[in-house]
Design a protein around this motif. Structure first.
Motif, PDB file in Angstrom:
ATOM      1  N   VAL A  27       1.041  -1.288  -0.039  1.00 55.30           N
ATOM      2  CA  VAL A  27       0.530  -0.416   0.060  1.00 55.30           C
ATOM      3  C   VAL A  27       1.171   1.083   0.114  1.00 55.30           C
ATOM      4  O   VAL A  27       0.736   2.498  -1.252  1.00 55.30           O
ATOM      5  CB  VAL A  27      -0.755   0.250   1.229  1.00 55.30           C
ATOM      6  CG1 VAL A  27      -1.755   1.533   1.304  1.00 55.30           C
ATOM      7  CG2 VAL A  27      -2.262  -0.872   1.308  1.00 55.30           C
ATOM      8  N   ARG A  28       1.428   1.144   0.644  1.00 53.83           N
ATOM      9  CA  ARG A  28       2.708   2.515   0.680  1.00 53.83           C
ATOM     10  C   ARG A  28       3.290   2.530  -0.461  1.00 53.83           C
ATOM     11  O   ARG A  28       4.415   3.567  -0.690  1.00 53.83           O
ATOM     12  CB  ARG A  28       3.863   1.954   2.252  1.00 53.83           C
ATOM     13  CG  ARG A  28       2.720   2.273   3.546  1.00 53.83           C
ATOM     14  CD  ARG A  28       3.682   2.132   4.327  1.00 53.83           C
ATOM     15  NE  ARG A  28       2.953   2.751   5.758  1.00 53.83           N
ATOM     16  CZ  ARG A  28       3.450   2.524   6.489  1.00 53.83           C
ATOM     17  NH1 ARG A  28       4.494   1.731   7.088  1.00 53.83           N
ATOM     18  NH2 ARG A  28       3.093   2.534   7.994  1.00 53.83           N
ATOM     19  N   SER A  29       3.883   1.297  -1.182  1.00 50.63           N
ATOM     20  CA  SER A  29       4.539   2.072  -2.773  1.00 50.63           C
ATOM     21  C   SER A  29       4.250   2.337  -3.582  1.00 50.63           C
ATOM     22  O   SER A  29       4.226   2.677  -4.564  1.00 50.63           O
ATOM     23  CB  SER A  29       5.264   0.044  -2.700  1.00 50.63           C
ATOM     24  OG  SER A  29       4.290  -0.583  -2.730  1.00 50.63           O
ATOM     25  N   SER A  36      -7.948  -3.031  -3.470  1.00 54.14           N
ATOM     26  CA  SER A  36      -7.156  -4.262  -3.067  1.00 54.14           C
ATOM     27  C   SER A  36      -6.895  -5.028  -4.245  1.00 54.14           C
ATOM     28  O   SER A  36      -5.511  -6.259  -3.820  1.00 54.14           O
ATOM     29  CB  SER A  36      -8.847  -5.049  -2.727  1.00 54.14           C
ATOM     30  OG  SER A  36      -9.601  -5.206  -3.116  1.00 54.14           O
ATOM     31  N   ALA A  37      -7.319  -4.605  -5.626  1.00 52.82           N
ATOM     32  CA  ALA A  37      -6.085  -6.457  -6.639  1.00 52.82           C
ATOM     33  C   ALA A  37      -4.782  -5.663  -6.983  1.00 52.82           C
ATOM     34  O   ALA A  37      -3.912  -6.127  -7.548  1.00 52.82           O
ATOM     35  CB  ALA A  37      -7.765  -6.061  -7.719  1.00 52.82           C
ATOM     36  N   ASP A  38      -4.883  -3.803  -7.510  1.00 51.28           N
ATOM     37  CA  ASP A  38      -3.468  -3.732  -7.044  1.00 51.28           C
ATOM     38  C   ASP A  38      -2.893  -4.551  -6.133  1.00 51.28           C
ATOM     39  O   ASP A  38      -1.721  -4.332  -6.391  1.00 51.28           O
ATOM     40  CB  ASP A  38      -3.782  -1.923  -7.242  1.00 51.28           C
ATOM     41  CG  ASP A  38      -4.204  -1.658  -8.316  1.00 51.28           C
ATOM     42  OD1 ASP A  38      -4.685  -2.288  -8.767  1.00 51.28           O
ATOM     43  OD2 ASP A  38      -5.616  -0.469  -8.007  1.00 51.28           O
ATOM     44  N   ARG A  79     -10.337   2.367  -2.479  1.00 52.81           N
ATOM     45  CA  ARG A  79      -9.587   2.144  -2.506  1.00 52.81           C
ATOM     46  C   ARG A  79      -8.890   2.333  -1.039  1.00 52.81           C
ATOM     47  O   ARG A  79      -9.659   2.567   0.028  1.00 52.81           O
ATOM     48  CB  ARG A  79      -9.481   3.894  -3.512  1.00 52.81           C
ATOM     49  CG  ARG A  79      -9.615   3.467  -4.220  1.00 52.81           C
ATOM     50  CD  ARG A  79      -8.975   2.560  -5.442  1.00 52.81           C
ATOM     51  NE  ARG A  79      -9.410   2.962  -6.697  1.00 52.81           N
ATOM     52  CZ  ARG A  79      -9.240   3.691  -7.987  1.00 52.81           C
ATOM     53  NH1 ARG A  79      -8.392   3.862  -7.932  1.00 52.81           N
ATOM     54  NH2 ARG A  79      -9.575   4.155  -8.711  1.00 52.81           N
ATOM     55  N   TYR A  80      -7.180   2.354  -1.041  1.00 59.88           N
ATOM     56  CA  TYR A  80      -6.639   1.820   0.117  1.00 59.88           C
ATOM     57  C   TYR A  80      -5.715   3.303   0.086  1.00 59.88           C
ATOM     58  O   TYR A  80      -5.155   3.644  -0.650  1.00 59.88           O
ATOM     59  CB  TYR A  80      -6.136   0.598  -0.034  1.00 59.88           C
ATOM     60  CG  TYR A  80      -6.876  -0.038   0.672  1.00 59.88           C
ATOM     61  CD1 TYR A  80      -7.680  -0.413   2.274  1.00 59.88           C
ATOM     62  CD2 TYR A  80      -7.360  -0.504  -0.725  1.00 59.88           C
ATOM     63  CE1 TYR A  80      -8.449  -1.590   2.286  1.00 59.88           C
ATOM     64  CE2 TYR A  80      -8.864  -2.042  -0.133  1.00 59.88           C
ATOM     65  CZ  TYR A  80      -8.801  -1.893   1.397  1.00 59.88           C
ATOM     66  OH  TYR A  80      -9.873  -2.456   1.750  1.00 59.88           O
ATOM     67  N   ASP A  81      -5.110   3.974   1.390  1.00 57.60           N
ATOM     68  CA  ASP A  81      -4.477   4.999   1.367  1.00 57.60           C
ATOM     69  C   ASP A  81      -3.601   5.457   2.583  1.00 57.60           C
ATOM     70  O   ASP A  81      -4.149   4.873   3.807  1.00 57.60           O
ATOM     71  CB  ASP A  81      -5.172   6.518   1.839  1.00 57.60           C
ATOM     72  CG  ASP A  81      -4.493   7.742   1.258  1.00 57.60           C
ATOM     73  OD1 ASP A  81      -2.963   7.806   1.345  1.00 57.60           O
ATOM     74  OD2 ASP A  81      -5.419   8.982   1.092  1.00 57.60           O
ATOM     75  N   PHE A  82      -2.201   4.694   2.273  1.00 58.98           N
ATOM     76  CA  PHE A  82      -1.350   4.847   3.202  1.00 58.98           C
ATOM     77  C   PHE A  82      -1.321   6.061   4.588  1.00 58.98           C
ATOM     78  O   PHE A  82      -0.855   6.462   5.761  1.00 58.98           O
ATOM     79  CB  PHE A  82      -0.011   4.977   2.757  1.00 58.98           C
ATOM     80  CG  PHE A  82       0.761   5.576   1.804  1.00 58.98           C
ATOM     81  CD1 PHE A  82       1.675   7.101   2.874  1.00 58.98           C
ATOM     82  CD2 PHE A  82       0.725   6.147   1.167  1.00 58.98           C
ATOM     83  CE1 PHE A  82       2.127   8.494   1.905  1.00 58.98           C
ATOM     84  CE2 PHE A  82       1.000   7.757   0.048  1.00 58.98           C
ATOM     85  CZ  PHE A  82       1.048   7.807   0.840  1.00 58.98           C
ATOM     86  N   PHE A  83      -1.745   7.172   3.391  1.00 64.13           N
ATOM     87  CA  PHE A  83      -2.444   8.563   4.364  1.00 64.13           C
ATOM     88  C   PHE A  83      -3.444   8.284   5.046  1.00 64.13           C
ATOM     89  O   PHE A  83      -4.603   8.381   4.849  1.00 64.13           O
ATOM     90  CB  PHE A  83      -1.933   9.848   3.986  1.00 64.13           C
ATOM     91  CG  PHE A  83      -2.339  11.074   4.534  1.00 64.13           C
ATOM     92  CD1 PHE A  83      -1.742  11.836   5.713  1.00 64.13           C
ATOM     93  CD2 PHE A  83      -3.196  12.109   4.314  1.00 64.13           C
ATOM     94  CE1 PHE A  83      -1.598  12.491   6.595  1.00 64.13           C
ATOM     95  CE2 PHE A  83      -2.676  13.261   4.874  1.00 64.13           C
ATOM     96  CZ  PHE A  83      -2.643  13.353   5.879  1.00 64.13           C
ATOM     97  N   ASN A  84      -3.096   8.320   6.227  1.00 67.87           N
ATOM     98  CA  ASN A  84      -4.498   7.735   7.457  1.00 67.87           C
ATOM     99  C   ASN A  84      -5.014   8.884   7.709  1.00 67.87           C
ATOM    100  O   ASN A  84      -6.547   8.597   8.808  1.00 67.87           O
ATOM    101  CB  ASN A  84      -4.165   6.294   8.136  1.00 67.87           C
ATOM    102  CG  ASN A  84      -3.443   6.072   9.031  1.00 67.87           C
ATOM    103  OD1 ASN A  84      -2.583   7.453   9.489  1.00 67.87           O
ATOM    104  ND2 ASN A  84      -2.965   4.653   9.589  1.00 67.87           N
ATOM    105  N   ASP A  85      -4.271   9.680   8.046  1.00 67.00           N
ATOM    106  CA  ASP A  85      -4.968  11.737   8.883  1.00 67.00           C
ATOM    107  C   ASP A  85      -6.662  11.854   8.079  1.00 67.00           C
ATOM    108  O   ASP A  85      -6.571  11.788   7.105  1.00 67.00           O
ATOM    109  CB  ASP A  85      -4.025  12.161   9.590  1.00 67.00           C
ATOM    110  CG  ASP A  85      -2.942  11.862  10.158  1.00 67.00           C
ATOM    111  OD1 ASP A  85      -3.185  11.714  11.023  1.00 67.00           O
ATOM    112  OD2 ASP A  85      -1.705  13.121   9.613  1.00 67.00           O
ATOM    113  N   PRO A  86      -7.534  12.123   8.810  1.00 67.04           N
ATOM    114  CA  PRO A  86      -8.597  12.504   8.074  1.00 67.04           C
ATOM    115  C   PRO A  86      -8.303  13.525   6.585  1.00 67.04           C
ATOM    116  O   PRO A  86      -7.803  14.417   6.654  1.00 67.04           O
ATOM    117  CB  PRO A  86      -9.297  13.238   9.535  1.00 67.04           C
ATOM    118  CG  PRO A  86      -9.127  11.809  10.844  1.00 67.04           C
ATOM    119  CD  PRO A  86      -7.505  11.746  10.477  1.00 67.04           C
TER     120      PRO A  86
END
Length: 141
Positions: A27-29, A36-38, A79-86
């Motif tokens: 996720v971070r890369s 999730s597929a990515d 989608r997923y985000d490594f930056f998890n602050d609101p």
């Protein structure tokens, strides 16, 4: 017997922790709000024996723990985000990409809602719709 039980649990926990770390690294890369597929494709490229279910399950755990932010996209894949602050996002209606929006998070937005119909609001997410720069450049109009 309890010692054996703890060891079995510790082994499973260690394996899951390693798998979870692989998913978090993926996720971070991927700095583009991956699906999730990515994430699965990246993890599988490095570790061909990992299952899709393992990656998806660990994305759920990471999201529940607040280590990644799951962005629920209406009519699209989460989608997923490594930056998890609101923070807020924008979705391109042409290519479907998700972008972070550079604006302050309005934590007290809920106080501006005049009628909740008895619903107890606990938070909010905003996704702005529009057309990204890349799609604007490739559009004839």
């Amino acid at each position: 017997m309890a010692t054996v039980s703890k060891r079995a649990g510790a082994g499973a926990s260690t394996r899951n922790t390693i798998q979870r770390a692989l998913v978090l690294e993926a996720v971070r890369s991927l700095h583009n709000h991956p699906t999730s597929a990515d994430v699965y494709d990246v993890v599988r490229g490095k570790h061909p024996n990992i299952s899709r279910a393992t990656v998806y399950r660990n994305l759920g755990v990471l999201s529940e723990r607040g280590e990644v932010l799951r962005v629920e996209v209406p009519n699209g894949a989460d989608r997923y985000d490594f930056f998890n602050d609101p923070h807020y996002h924008a979705k391109c209606r042409v290519c479907g990409q998700i972008f972070d929006v550079d604006m302050p998070y309005c934590a007290d937005l809920v106080s501006q809602v005049s009628d909740t119909h008895g619903f107890k609001i606990e938070g909010h997410e905003i996704i702005f719709d529009g057309v990204c720069v890349g799609c604007q450049a490739s559009s004839p109009s």
